[in-house]
Design an enzyme around this catalytic site. Structure first.
Site, PDB file in Angstrom:
ATOM      1  N   ARG A  28       6.842  81.582 -19.800  1.00 28.04           N
ATOM      2  CA  ARG A  28       7.954  80.753 -20.289  1.00 28.04           C
ATOM      3  C   ARG A  28       8.870  80.287 -19.158  1.00 28.04           C
ATOM      4  NH1 ARG A  28       8.981  80.848 -25.659  1.00 28.04           N
ATOM      5  NH2 ARG A  28      11.108  80.228 -25.190  1.00 28.04           N
ATOM      6  N   ASN A 101      18.352  81.743 -23.582  1.00 26.19           N
ATOM      7  CA  ASN A 101      17.340  80.688 -23.494  1.00 26.19           C
ATOM      8  C   ASN A 101      17.831  79.541 -24.361  1.00 26.19           C
ATOM      9  OD1 ASN A 101      14.979  79.115 -23.457  1.00 26.19           O
ATOM     10  ND2 ASN A 101      14.198  80.161 -25.264  1.00 26.19           N
ATOM     11  N   LYS A 485      -6.345  61.065 -21.545  1.00 25.96           N
ATOM     12  CA  LYS A 485      -6.471  62.338 -22.264  1.00 25.96           C
ATOM     13  C   LYS A 485      -7.914  62.555 -22.702  1.00 25.96           C
ATOM     14  CE  LYS A 485      -3.639  63.926 -21.308  1.00 25.96           C
ATOM     15  NZ  LYS A 485      -2.566  63.514 -20.503  1.00 25.96           N
ATOM     16  N   LYS A 604      -3.964  71.869 -12.536  1.00 20.56           N
ATOM     17  CA  LYS A 604      -2.694  71.465 -13.148  1.00 20.56           C
ATOM     18  C   LYS A 604      -1.834  70.714 -12.146  1.00 20.56           C
ATOM     19  CE  LYS A 604       0.345  71.200 -16.390  1.00 20.56           C
ATOM     20  NZ  LYS A 604       0.084  70.083 -17.325  1.00 20.56           N
TER      21      LYS A 604
HETATM   22  O1  M6R Z   1       2.639  67.037 -11.793  1.00 19.20           O
HETATM   23  P1  M6R Z   1       2.461  65.540 -11.852  1.00 19.20           P
HETATM   24  O2  M6R Z   1       3.089  64.896 -13.021  1.00 19.20           O
HETATM   25  O3  M6R Z   1       2.855  64.886 -10.563  1.00 19.20           O
HETATM   26  O4  M6R Z   1       0.888  65.357 -11.987  1.00 19.20           O
HETATM   27  C1  M6R Z   1       0.324  64.090 -11.976  1.00 19.20           C
HETATM   28  C2  M6R Z   1      -1.122  64.127 -12.418  1.00 19.20           C
HETATM   29  O5  M6R Z   1      -1.872  64.948 -11.581  1.00 19.20           O
HETATM   30  C3  M6R Z   1      -1.273  64.616 -13.859  1.00 19.20           C
HETATM   31  O6  M6R Z   1      -0.532  63.821 -14.739  1.00 19.20           O
HETATM   32  C4  M6R Z   1      -2.735  64.603 -14.286  1.00 19.20           C
HETATM   33  O7  M6R Z   1      -3.185  63.284 -14.350  1.00 19.20           O
HETATM   34  C5  M6R Z   1      -2.963  65.321 -15.604  1.00 19.20           C
HETATM   35  N1  M6R Z   1      -4.253  65.882 -15.599  1.00 19.20           N
HETATM   36  C6  M6R Z   1      -2.819  64.444 -16.801  1.00 19.20           C
HETATM   37  O8  M6R Z   1      -3.121  65.058 -17.982  1.00 19.20           O
END
Ligand code: M6R
Length: 609
Positions: A28, A101, A485, A604
């Site tokens: 969290r 929180n 997506k 991520k």
């Molecule tokens: O952390 P950020 O928003 O800078 O990341 C950008 C992209 O790497 C991110 O949005 C990526 O395209 C994800 N996989 C989208 O779902």
């Protein structure tokens, strides 16, 4: 989003248990941690910035005396992730200790009032006001019990909260309270616990008591009492047995983080609407002064920028240039100067391409503004002004709740700028502000009413080899996001472009049964979009339309449709219209047997260029 935990034990030391429970709440938030205990009428506190393990190595979080205590793992919203802003926070006397929180919306007014009464604040947090407010309430009414003082103070607090509060005045109890932020009690033979989420105590008990909005709970070693904050009436509530495994509990019973995060959007959107006005004002002032504005980001964040370019243009008459961060240096690097303004958008604040673009612009003396979900990230450190998007940690690799939070903040900025520039009538501004406030409920309605239908649509089209995602105007950005997506988690090659471009090439791909997702708000592009739907239908495409409720025209043309509530202004439409597309991608990935939380080859946070 932060994690709070408290426990009153019949015997033994509370600190090691609080420490272990905070570890289980680290998902969290994890930028600072702190624990406070009471022993023999004295308060003990240890806290610092950093991850729990790192802080523990230095401070030994298990080593605090006492059988009662509270703890916090932080996701910074107000104030940078520094030791001084880490919870717990205390009043002037150090006798009242609070973890929290949520977001106290009226903290600036309360803080001013309390400072005028002589209270000394040490942090930049909204939370600290609660400790001083209780102190002041007791000063004004010395006969009040500690619990009564908490109750009276809560009546002055606006916003969202889950509080856990201890005091040497009544050292045998924890008083906790809830409004909108989650709070749950746990109970076993050892004592009583309060926490943001069940996983915090699931390893030691599966007996839980839910605390509802507007309720306060008093925990002692003997048990718990629940009361209504409004009138102090007692509420009887028995514990329930939680059947979740610890892994399920972290996801609050959802099978994946992605679907949990999609479902969290009503709450995260509510949080973005509680944004402190002065940060929005500050950013707006810089945007207003700017000669040229580059909106710089990658992936989903880039799609938020693309949508924002329509918002800024339509509402504030400000032309902006959305640029992929990975292309920024080549495309714009040389032309950036002291007169340029960069608004960088990044969930993580660590994306290497975004940081490289911003660093290049910074070296050329441009003004750097940013929006990020991670306060304390590299991006916040190199920005002149930044705003936190308040979505809480996002664990699913596919960005969902952070996208709609980014859009909500960008829409608020565009609206503020429109006001400042006097470009839009007051009536229109009022109506847009009203509609902004409705977005959390709209997101809730969409998830509640369309999820089952979307599952069926996902089943029907899961074997398709390719998809188109089309929209016009600002819905082009929504279509791009829907495509990303589906592609990234269901591995279906997908193509998105403004619907008007079909006839310039892509329509040659279309043959019988080719699935085309149309994003169809009832805006000024609606009529032309119908033309684009017709041209796809004529070539045998299967139309999956995301429409406004009651849009009979498109309903009649579509093979399948998903409905969002009607009456959404065009500039806000990417927020609700993105939600069904997130669900479509999620359920398609499930149909194909893929784990949507961990798409292959992706991370991520992409920290390499
Ligand atoms: O952390 P950020 O928003 O800078 O990341 C950008 C992209 O790497 C991110 O949005 C990526 O395209 C994800 N996989 C989208 O779902």
């Amino acid at each position: 989003m932060c994690g709070i935990f408290g426990c009153v034990l019949k015997e033994g030391n509370a600190a090691p248990l609080i420490h272990a429970s905070l570890k289980r709440l680290e998902y969290r938030g994890y930028d600072s941690v702190g624990i406070a205990t009471i022993s023999e009428g004295k308060i003990y506190i240890k806290k610092d910035q950093g991850k729990i393990d790192d802080v523990h190595k230095i401070l030994n979080l298990d080593d605090l005396p006492g059988n009662i205590g509270i703890g916090h793992t932080r996701w910074a919203t107000h104030g940078a992730p520094l030791k001084v802003n880490a919870h717990p926070h205390t009043d002037c006397t150090g006798e009242i200790v609070v973890v929290h929180n949520g977001i106290i919306e009226n903290f600036i007014e309360l803080k001013n009032e309390l400072q005028n009464l002589g209270h000394n604040f040490v942090s930049k947090t909204d939370t600290e006001v609660m400790a001083h407010l209780i102190e002041e309430t007791l000063k004004q009414n010395p006969k009040l019990t500690f619990t009564q003082a908490v109750l009276d103070s809560l009546k002055r607090v606006e916003g969202s909260y889950a509080f856990a509060i201890i005091s040497t005045r009544e050292p045998d109890k924890i008083v906790c309270a809830r409004n909108e932020s989650p709070l749950v009690l746990g109970i076993n033979h050892q004592g009583v616990f309060c926490a943001s989420d069940i996983p915090a105590f699931l390893a030691i008990t599966n007996k839980a008591v839910m605390v509802n909005n507007g309720e306060l709970a008093i925990l002692t070693a003997q048990g718990y009492e629940i009361r209504k904050i409004s009138d102090n009436t007692p509420i009887t509530r028995e514990p329930i047995t939680i059947e979740w495994t610890p892994e399920m509990a972290v996801k609050q019973g959802y099978p994946h983080f992605m679907i949990k995060e999609i479902h969290e959007q009503p709450e995260t959107l509510r949080n973005t609407l509680r944004m402190q006005e002065h940060y929005l004002d500050l950013l707006t002032t810089f945007l207003d002064r700017a000669n040229e504005v580059f909106l710089v980001a990658c992936g989903t964040s880039y799609h938020a920028c693309l949508a924002a370019s329509y918002m800024f243009s339509k509402l504030a008459f400000l032309p902006t240039f959305p640029v992929y961060a990975s292309e920024f240096v080549e495309q714009c690097g040389k032309s950036v100067s002291i007169d340029s303004t960069i608004l960088a958008v990044s969930q993580s604040g660590e994306t290497a391409d975004t940081i490289a673009a911003v660093t290049c612009a910074q070296q050329r003396a441009a003004t750097i503004l940013s929006l990020t979900n991670v306060i304390g990230s590299t991006l916040t450190r190199i920005s002149r002004v930044y705003i936190g998007t308040q979505a809480g940690p996002e664990i699913g690799v596919a960005a969902t709740k952070t996208f709609t939070s980014q859009l909500s903040v960008l829409a608020q900025l565009a609206l503020k700028l429109a006001k400042k520039r006097g470009k839009v009538s007051q009536d229109e501004i009022d109506s847009l502000e009203e509609n902004l406030q409705k977005l959390p409920d709209l997101a809730e309605t969409i998830v509640n009413t369309q999820e089952e239908k979307i599952k069926q649509i996902a089943k029907k089209y899961a074997d398709s080899k390719v998809f188109f995602f089309l929209g016009r105007g600002i819905s082009t950005a929504t279509a791009f996001e829907g495509r990303l997506k589906l592609m990234e988690i269901a591995y279906i090659p997908s193509i998105a472009f403004p619907a008007g471009e079909s006839k310039h090439g892509p329509i040659s791909l279309v043959e019988n049964g080719f699935p085309v997702v149309f994003v169809c708000p009832k805006d000024e592009c609606h009529k032309t979009l119908i033309g684009n739907i017709m041209e796809m239908k004529a070539r045998g495409a299967h139309i999956i339309a995301v429409i406004e409720e009651g849009d009979q025209e498109i309903k009649g043309l579509a093979d399948d449709y998903i409905e969002v509530p009607k009456g959404i202004p065009s500039v806000l439409s990417p927020i609700p219209f993105a939600v069904p597309l997130q669900l479509l991608a999620y359920y398609t990935a499930l149909e194909k047997g893929f784990n949507p939380d961990m798409p292959r080859n992706l991370a991520k946070s992409v920290t390499v260029k």
